[in-house]
Design a protein around this motif. Structure first.
Motif, mmCIF file in Angstrom:
data_model
loop_
_atom_site.group_PDB
_atom_site.id
_atom_site.type_symbol
_atom_site.label_atom_id
_atom_site.label_comp_id
_atom_site.label_asym_id
_atom_site.label_seq_id
_atom_site.Cartn_x
_atom_site.Cartn_y
_atom_site.Cartn_z
ATOM 1 N N VAL A 393 57.630 -72.573 24.843
ATOM 2 C CA VAL A 393 57.975 -72.521 23.426
ATOM 3 C C VAL A 393 58.609 -73.837 22.978
ATOM 4 C CG1 VAL A 393 58.309 -70.020 23.427
ATOM 5 C CG2 VAL A 393 60.243 -71.524 23.919
ATOM 6 N N ASP A 394 58.474 -74.089 21.704
ATOM 7 C CA ASP A 394 59.153 -75.206 21.058
ATOM 8 C C ASP A 394 60.526 -74.700 20.623
ATOM 9 O OD1 ASP A 394 60.131 -77.209 19.474
ATOM 10 O OD2 ASP A 394 58.441 -77.240 18.076
ATOM 11 N N PRO A 395 61.617 -75.271 21.126
ATOM 12 C CA PRO A 395 62.948 -74.798 20.725
ATOM 13 C C PRO A 395 63.140 -74.765 19.210
ATOM 14 C CG PRO A 395 63.128 -76.273 22.597
ATOM 15 C CD PRO A 395 61.690 -76.316 22.160
ATOM 16 N N ALA A 396 62.497 -75.692 18.489
ATOM 17 C CA ALA A 396 62.615 -75.682 17.034
ATOM 18 C C ALA A 396 61.997 -74.423 16.443
ATOM 19 C CB ALA A 396 61.952 -76.924 16.440
ATOM 20 N N ALA A 397 60.920 -73.937 17.045
ATOM 21 C CA ALA A 397 60.290 -72.710 16.563
ATOM 22 C C ALA A 397 61.173 -71.499 16.848
ATOM 23 C CB ALA A 397 58.924 -72.541 17.215
ATOM 24 N N LEU A 398 61.857 -71.524 17.976
ATOM 25 C CA LEU A 398 62.775 -70.431 18.300
ATOM 26 C C LEU A 398 63.889 -70.316 17.269
ATOM 27 C CD1 LEU A 398 63.368 -70.681 22.165
ATOM 28 C CD2 LEU A 398 62.247 -68.814 20.943
ATOM 29 N N SER A 399 64.377 -71.422 16.800
ATOM 30 C CA SER A 399 65.512 -71.416 15.888
ATOM 31 C C SER A 399 65.111 -71.173 14.438
ATOM 32 C CB SER A 399 66.282 -72.734 15.981
ATOM 33 O OG SER A 399 65.462 -73.818 15.560
ATOM 34 N N ASP A 400 63.821 -71.195 14.149
ATOM 35 C CA ASP A 400 63.327 -71.046 12.781
ATOM 36 C C ASP A 400 63.264 -69.565 12.407
ATOM 37 O OD1 ASP A 400 62.076 -71.083 10.345
ATOM 38 O OD2 ASP A 400 60.230 -72.055 11.054
ATOM 39 N N THR A 401 64.213 -69.110 11.612
ATOM 40 C CA THR A 401 64.268 -67.689 11.251
ATOM 41 C C THR A 401 63.140 -67.258 10.323
ATOM 42 O OG1 THR A 401 65.775 -68.202 9.424
ATOM 43 C CG2 THR A 401 66.769 -67.568 11.541
ATOM 44 N N THR A 402 62.396 -68.210 9.763
ATOM 45 C CA THR A 402 61.268 -67.847 8.896
ATOM 46 C C THR A 402 60.002 -67.543 9.701
ATOM 47 O OG1 THR A 402 60.475 -70.137 8.586
ATOM 48 C CG2 THR A 402 62.204 -69.331 7.089
#
Length: 414
Positions: A393-402
């Protein structure tokens, strides 16, 4: 005529009780003997530091059975007794009432016991441990008459007990090592979140300290820290960990920490000896190491697996451990395992200040552990799926609540 086989279960806890139920559900008609150190039928331990401690009654999801079931299923109960030795070569276990039981298959599910403090004054009245129903009953009653409570150990049990004490109106001081609570397992950021949560409810943390003794004549009146500071205490709750209840087990079955070495089917090196629950040191294929997990869901799963293995049936082991914690109005669920050395910087999804978020521990862009606090809209299921699938996974995608977590499970990064 051949006699019916005897399955002996040592330990009347969640794992032992679940195993017996599974044995009967799978059609085993032989003799079952259940040995338990406590005088109770198997019961659930999580409420002991949560709802039961707060006088909210016995809140159980009823996975375990009552006396009538044991009677109708012809389960022999040897409660209030414990094993003191075993001779696997002879298929025998000796109990503390000097009786000896023979078995064809043996399940060791004796769980763990509270680690005791070895300091001056530890024997004083008012120093409590929290492991059994009797422990929780006595502690809950005493909390009602204890203005000043000191919790020794900033562990999950310690924090849950601290929350219960504060909700009963006690002044609470938590003494523990590290710079934040839960540091060894959760790291500084999540440990810091729980520190702020408790401080917001009036808990005083005295961290980076060790308790070296207790003062009092017959009953504890104060706690002494290693820097000489004393803290007034009408009651002490010691939550300094647990250790496997394995003193009777032959050395060849044991791991370094006293757990029992098993494979993911709860089998030891002896084809007639099995182990499950807190005591089982399981070769976990997901993490490439042995894990001994001391949580409710683990005991449920491993009890069922052990029963199936005793009957020669296939089973499915979930390699992502699960546990939960309730403190004040913050409900947490956690899955997976992370080495303490890599626990410092989880990926956060949501808002810690709003008490609604996910946290992910990522190693080599793979989620190895995750938790949520009050984030029930997505919950833990997609987290567990990410862990089990070793999804990149991309950590940025994990943190994206949208971006829904379920989408990451369905379309993992290449």
């Amino acid at each position: 005529m051949a006699t019916e086989p005897t399955f002996l279960v040592l330990g009347a806890g969640q794992a032992g009780g679940t195993a017996i139920q599974k044995l009967r559900d799978e059609g085993f008609e032989g003799r079952i003997v259940l040995v338990g150190a406590e005088h109770h039928l198997p019961y659930e331990r999580p409420p002991l530091s949560k709802s039961y401690l707060k006088d909210e009654g016995w809140l159980s999801h009823k996975s375990l059975r009552g006396q009538q079931w044991y009677d109708t299923q012809n389960v022999e109960l040897r409660l209030g007794t414990r094993a003191i030795s075993m001779r696997s070569a002879d298929h025998q276990v000796t109990l503390d009432d000097e009786s000896t039981l023979h078995y064809d298959k043996l399940l060791i599910a004796t769980g763990s016991k509270a680690r005791r403090l070895n300091v001056t004054g530890a024997e004083l009245s008012g120093v409590h441990y929290l492991r059994t129903l009797e422990d929780s009953t006595a502690l809950g009653a005493t909390l009602n008459e204890a203005p000043n409570v000191v919790v020794v150990g900033a562990s999950w049990i310690g924090l849950e007990a601290a929350a219960a004490a504060r909700q009963k109106g006690c002044r609470v001081t938590v003494i523990g090592p590290g710079t934040v609570p839960l540091q060894a397992s959760m790291g500084t950021r999540i440990g810091g979140y729980y520190a702020e949560l408790h401080q917001g409810h009036g808990v005083d943390f005295q961290l980076g300290r060790h308790v070296v003794g207790f003062q009092g004549t017959e009953k504890v009146t104060s706690v002494i820290a290693d820097d000489g500071t004393t803290f007034s205490a009408d009651l002490v709750i010691a939550g300094v960990g647990v250790e496997p209840e394995s003193g009777f087990v032959e050395e060849r079955f044991l791991s370094e920490d006293g757990g029992i070495l098993v494979d993911p089917q709860m089998r030891t090196e002896d084809p007639d000896v099995f182990a499950a629950g807190d005591i089982a040191s399981v070769a976990n294929p997901l993490y490439g190491r042995r894990l001994r997990v001391e949580h409710w869901n683990n005991a449920l799963m491993e009890g069922k697996i052990a029963a199936q293995s005793m009957l020669g049936l296939p089973s499915r082991f979930d390699p992502a451990p699960f546990f939960f914690s309730d403190q004040y109005d913050c409900a947490m669920e956690y899955a997976g395992w992370v080495d303490a050395r890599t626990a410092e910087d989880p990926v956060i999804r949501g808002d810690l200040a709003a008490h609604k978020f996910h946290a992910f521990w990522v190693v080599d862009i793979v989620v190895v552990a995750g938790m949520h606090v009050n984030a029930w809209d997505e919950g833990l299921v997609p987290v567990q799926e990410l862990i089990r699938a070793r999804t990149r996974v991309d950590p940025a995608a994990l943190s994206d609540t949208t971006a829904p977590l379920a989408r990451l499970v369905e379309t993992p990064e290449a």
